[in-house]
Design a protein around this motif. Structure first.
Motif, PDB file in Angstrom:
ATOM      1  N   MET A 105      46.432  32.301  78.799  1.00 57.05           N
ATOM      2  CA  MET A 105      45.403  32.948  78.011  1.00 57.05           C
ATOM      3  C   MET A 105      45.000  34.316  78.578  1.00 57.05           C
ATOM      4  O   MET A 105      45.184  34.590  79.764  1.00 57.05           O
ATOM      5  CB  MET A 105      44.173  32.036  77.943  1.00 57.05           C
ATOM      6  CG  MET A 105      44.479  30.646  77.391  1.00 57.05           C
ATOM      7  SD  MET A 105      43.089  29.506  77.577  1.00 57.05           S
ATOM      8  CE  MET A 105      41.968  30.182  76.339  1.00 57.05           C
ATOM      9  N   VAL A 106      44.407  35.140  77.724  1.00 59.88           N
ATOM     10  CA  VAL A 106      43.979  36.472  78.125  1.00 59.88           C
ATOM     11  C   VAL A 106      42.894  36.428  79.189  1.00 59.88           C
ATOM     12  O   VAL A 106      42.986  37.109  80.227  1.00 59.88           O
ATOM     13  CB  VAL A 106      43.479  37.275  76.896  1.00 59.88           C
ATOM     14  CG1 VAL A 106      42.753  38.529  77.360  1.00 59.88           C
ATOM     15  CG2 VAL A 106      44.633  37.643  75.989  1.00 59.88           C
ATOM     16  N   GLU A 107      41.834  35.643  78.952  1.00 58.53           N
ATOM     17  CA  GLU A 107      40.638  35.717  79.784  1.00 58.53           C
ATOM     18  C   GLU A 107      40.881  35.463  81.280  1.00 58.53           C
ATOM     19  O   GLU A 107      40.442  36.270  82.113  1.00 58.53           O
ATOM     20  CB  GLU A 107      39.553  34.759  79.260  1.00 58.53           C
ATOM     21  CG  GLU A 107      39.002  35.136  77.903  1.00 58.53           C
ATOM     22  CD  GLU A 107      39.707  34.396  76.785  1.00 58.53           C
ATOM     23  OE1 GLU A 107      40.930  34.140  76.918  1.00 58.53           O
ATOM     24  OE2 GLU A 107      39.027  34.076  75.780  1.00 58.53           O
ATOM     25  N   PRO A 108      41.567  34.369  81.660  1.00 59.80           N
ATOM     26  CA  PRO A 108      41.764  34.141  83.096  1.00 59.80           C
ATOM     27  C   PRO A 108      42.575  35.239  83.766  1.00 59.80           C
ATOM     28  O   PRO A 108      42.245  35.675  84.877  1.00 59.80           O
ATOM     29  CB  PRO A 108      42.508  32.798  83.142  1.00 59.80           C
ATOM     30  CG  PRO A 108      42.251  32.150  81.830  1.00 59.80           C
ATOM     31  CD  PRO A 108      42.135  33.262  80.860  1.00 59.80           C
ATOM     32  N   GLY A 145      54.812  34.775  85.217  1.00 60.83           N
ATOM     33  CA  GLY A 145      54.756  34.083  83.944  1.00 60.83           C
ATOM     34  C   GLY A 145      54.946  32.585  84.154  1.00 60.83           C
ATOM     35  O   GLY A 145      55.492  32.151  85.169  1.00 60.83           O
ATOM     36  N   HIS A 146      54.477  31.805  83.229  1.00 58.29           N
ATOM     37  CA  HIS A 146      54.658  30.354  83.300  1.00 58.29           C
ATOM     38  C   HIS A 146      54.586  29.809  81.886  1.00 58.29           C
ATOM     39  O   HIS A 146      54.100  30.464  80.972  1.00 58.29           O
ATOM     40  CB  HIS A 146      53.583  29.718  84.180  1.00 58.29           C
ATOM     41  CG  HIS A 146      54.077  28.529  84.948  1.00 58.29           C
ATOM     42  ND1 HIS A 146      54.910  28.640  86.046  1.00 58.29           N
ATOM     43  CD2 HIS A 146      53.905  27.200  84.771  1.00 58.29           C
ATOM     44  CE1 HIS A 146      55.190  27.440  86.523  1.00 58.29           C
ATOM     45  NE2 HIS A 146      54.602  26.549  85.760  1.00 58.29           N
ATOM     46  N   PHE A 203      47.714  45.848  80.736  1.00 56.48           N
ATOM     47  CA  PHE A 203      47.710  45.959  82.195  1.00 56.48           C
ATOM     48  C   PHE A 203      49.062  46.210  82.850  1.00 56.48           C
ATOM     49  O   PHE A 203      49.141  46.873  83.883  1.00 56.48           O
ATOM     50  CB  PHE A 203      47.125  44.667  82.811  1.00 56.48           C
ATOM     51  CG  PHE A 203      45.681  44.446  82.500  1.00 56.48           C
ATOM     52  CD1 PHE A 203      44.692  45.186  83.131  1.00 56.48           C
ATOM     53  CD2 PHE A 203      45.300  43.480  81.574  1.00 56.48           C
ATOM     54  CE1 PHE A 203      43.354  44.976  82.854  1.00 56.48           C
ATOM     55  CE2 PHE A 203      43.965  43.259  81.286  1.00 56.48           C
ATOM     56  CZ  PHE A 203      42.987  44.011  81.923  1.00 56.48           C
ATOM     57  N   ILE A 204      50.117  45.658  82.294  1.00 52.09           N
ATOM     58  CA  ILE A 204      51.405  45.657  82.985  1.00 52.09           C
ATOM     59  C   ILE A 204      52.054  47.040  82.958  1.00 52.09           C
ATOM     60  O   ILE A 204      52.155  47.671  81.908  1.00 52.09           O
ATOM     61  CB  ILE A 204      52.350  44.613  82.359  1.00 52.09           C
ATOM     62  CG1 ILE A 204      51.704  43.211  82.401  1.00 52.09           C
ATOM     63  CG2 ILE A 204      53.694  44.623  83.076  1.00 52.09           C
ATOM     64  CD1 ILE A 204      51.321  42.748  83.790  1.00 52.09           C
ATOM     65  N   VAL A 247      52.796  34.859  78.982  1.00 51.66           N
ATOM     66  CA  VAL A 247      51.404  35.262  78.921  1.00 51.66           C
ATOM     67  C   VAL A 247      51.136  35.920  77.568  1.00 51.66           C
ATOM     68  O   VAL A 247      52.036  36.511  76.958  1.00 51.66           O
ATOM     69  CB  VAL A 247      51.075  36.249  80.071  1.00 51.66           C
ATOM     70  CG1 VAL A 247      51.824  37.570  79.889  1.00 51.66           C
ATOM     71  CG2 VAL A 247      49.580  36.478  80.193  1.00 51.66           C
ATOM     72  N   ASP A 248      49.901  35.807  77.104  1.00 55.00           N
ATOM     73  CA  ASP A 248      49.483  36.479  75.873  1.00 55.00           C
ATOM     74  C   ASP A 248      49.916  37.946  75.943  1.00 55.00           C
ATOM     75  O   ASP A 248      49.644  38.650  76.910  1.00 55.00           O
ATOM     76  CB  ASP A 248      47.960  36.371  75.736  1.00 55.00           C
ATOM     77  CG  ASP A 248      47.451  36.861  74.385  1.00 55.00           C
ATOM     78  OD1 ASP A 248      47.680  38.052  74.076  1.00 55.00           O
ATOM     79  OD2 ASP A 248      46.815  36.082  73.658  1.00 55.00           O
ATOM     80  N   ASP A 249      50.589  38.403  74.915  1.00 56.79           N
ATOM     81  CA  ASP A 249      51.211  39.726  74.960  1.00 56.79           C
ATOM     82  C   ASP A 249      50.205  40.856  75.124  1.00 56.79           C
ATOM     83  O   ASP A 249      50.561  41.955  75.566  1.00 56.79           O
ATOM     84  CB  ASP A 249      52.035  39.971  73.701  1.00 56.79           C
ATOM     85  CG  ASP A 249      53.114  41.017  73.905  1.00 56.79           C
ATOM     86  OD1 ASP A 249      54.090  40.724  74.611  1.00 56.79           O
ATOM     87  OD2 ASP A 249      52.951  42.140  73.393  1.00 56.79           O
ATOM     88  N   ARG A 250      48.952  40.612  74.810  1.00 56.95           N
ATOM     89  CA  ARG A 250      47.946  41.660  74.967  1.00 56.95           C
ATOM     90  C   ARG A 250      47.710  42.010  76.436  1.00 56.95           C
ATOM     91  O   ARG A 250      47.328  43.139  76.755  1.00 56.95           O
ATOM     92  CB  ARG A 250      46.650  41.246  74.268  1.00 56.95           C
ATOM     93  CG  ARG A 250      46.776  41.259  72.738  1.00 56.95           C
ATOM     94  CD  ARG A 250      45.635  40.561  72.061  1.00 56.95           C
ATOM     95  NE  ARG A 250      45.691  39.104  72.263  1.00 56.95           N
ATOM     96  CZ  ARG A 250      44.876  38.244  71.642  1.00 56.95           C
ATOM     97  NH1 ARG A 250      43.960  38.681  70.812  1.00 56.95           N
ATOM     98  NH2 ARG A 250      44.995  36.950  71.878  1.00 56.95           N
TER      99      ARG A 250
END
Length: 241
Positions: A63-66, A112-113, A125-126, A117-120
């Motif tokens: 998820m985005v938040e964590p 990643g796992h 950030f990436i 990860v959410d593409d946003r």
């Protein structure tokens, strides 16, 4: 250099950084590797960090938040040369990239796992996406360990012999030549005489010829790349001796 690694399974990274060269690099203050447990940034008391993907399909998505909480917390403490995401669709990792990364001071690696990860997160950030090969692992942790090892061994003082990393395979698009140690004779097989001669120039020439030959036989793509970049080298070079 400091490398921060974000993961939802930190125990996978305990072994690679606790032994050999990487351990010595940390013990000697030449490198710092910090592993961050993504579950500490979970969105609820149940430790949730993933959810089902929109649009159906199997597998969970980070998820985005964590992830955002962890990244922004780290960014508040220092500037990062690169924020790397380990993903099968990233740029294939090679020595050239390791060399580039070793020139920085702070790297962050997001593992990643599940289904990723959410593409946003990737969009916001990436700064660099890396794959260690055309296959799929359960997560990015082993890939992150590969990058850390390849990068940190290049730092001055990490290896006992400062010139060792410069003679590794791929540093100049050539594979390393064969190496030998004692005894000089084993089961009827002898160490090449030139290596016992003490003649540095002849030894260097032999090693170069062997590197060319080995690269030509095993990695013709690299061999052609090297030869194209060095038109001054006669085509007869690299013949087996």
């Amino acid at each position: 250099m400091r490398i921060d690694i974000i993961t939802c399974v930190p125990k996978l990274l305990e072994g690679p950084f606790s032994h050999s060269i990487l351990k010595r690099a940390q013990d000697n203050g030449l490198a710092e590797i910090v592993v961050h447990d993504l579950r500490k940034y979970a969105i609820n008391k149940h430790g949730q960090i993933d959810d089902y993907a929109y649009g159906y399909g199997a597998g969970m998505v980070l998820m985005v938040e964590p992830v955002e909480k962890c990244i922004t917390e780290l960014q508040a403490e220092r500037d990062y040369d690169e924020i790397i995401y380990m993903t099968p669709d990233g740029e294939r990792f090679e020595q050239r990239i390791a060399n580039q990364l070793s020139m920085g001071e702070n790297l962050m690696i997001l593992c990643g796992h599940y289904k990723g990860v959410d593409d946003r997160i990737r969009q916001k950030f990436i700064t660099k996406e890396i794959s260690i090969g055309d296959y799929v692992l359960s997560g990015g942790e082993l890939g992150a360990a590969v990058i850390a090892d390849a990068v940190l061994r290049l730092l001055p003082g990490v290896l006992n012999d400062e010139t060792s990393a410069l003679s590794d395979s791929f540093q100049d698009d050539l594979l390393a030549p064969p190496v030998f140690t004692r005894p000089a004779e084993y089961d009827g097989m002898n160490v090449p005489e030139v290596l016992l001669s003490g003649h540095e120039a002849k030894i260097a020439e032999w090693r170069f010829e062997q590197s060319l030959q080995r690269t030509k036989e095993r990695r013709p793509d690299l061999y052609q790349k090297f030869m194209d970049a060095h038109p001054e080298i006669p085509a007869k070079k690299g013949k087996k001796k």
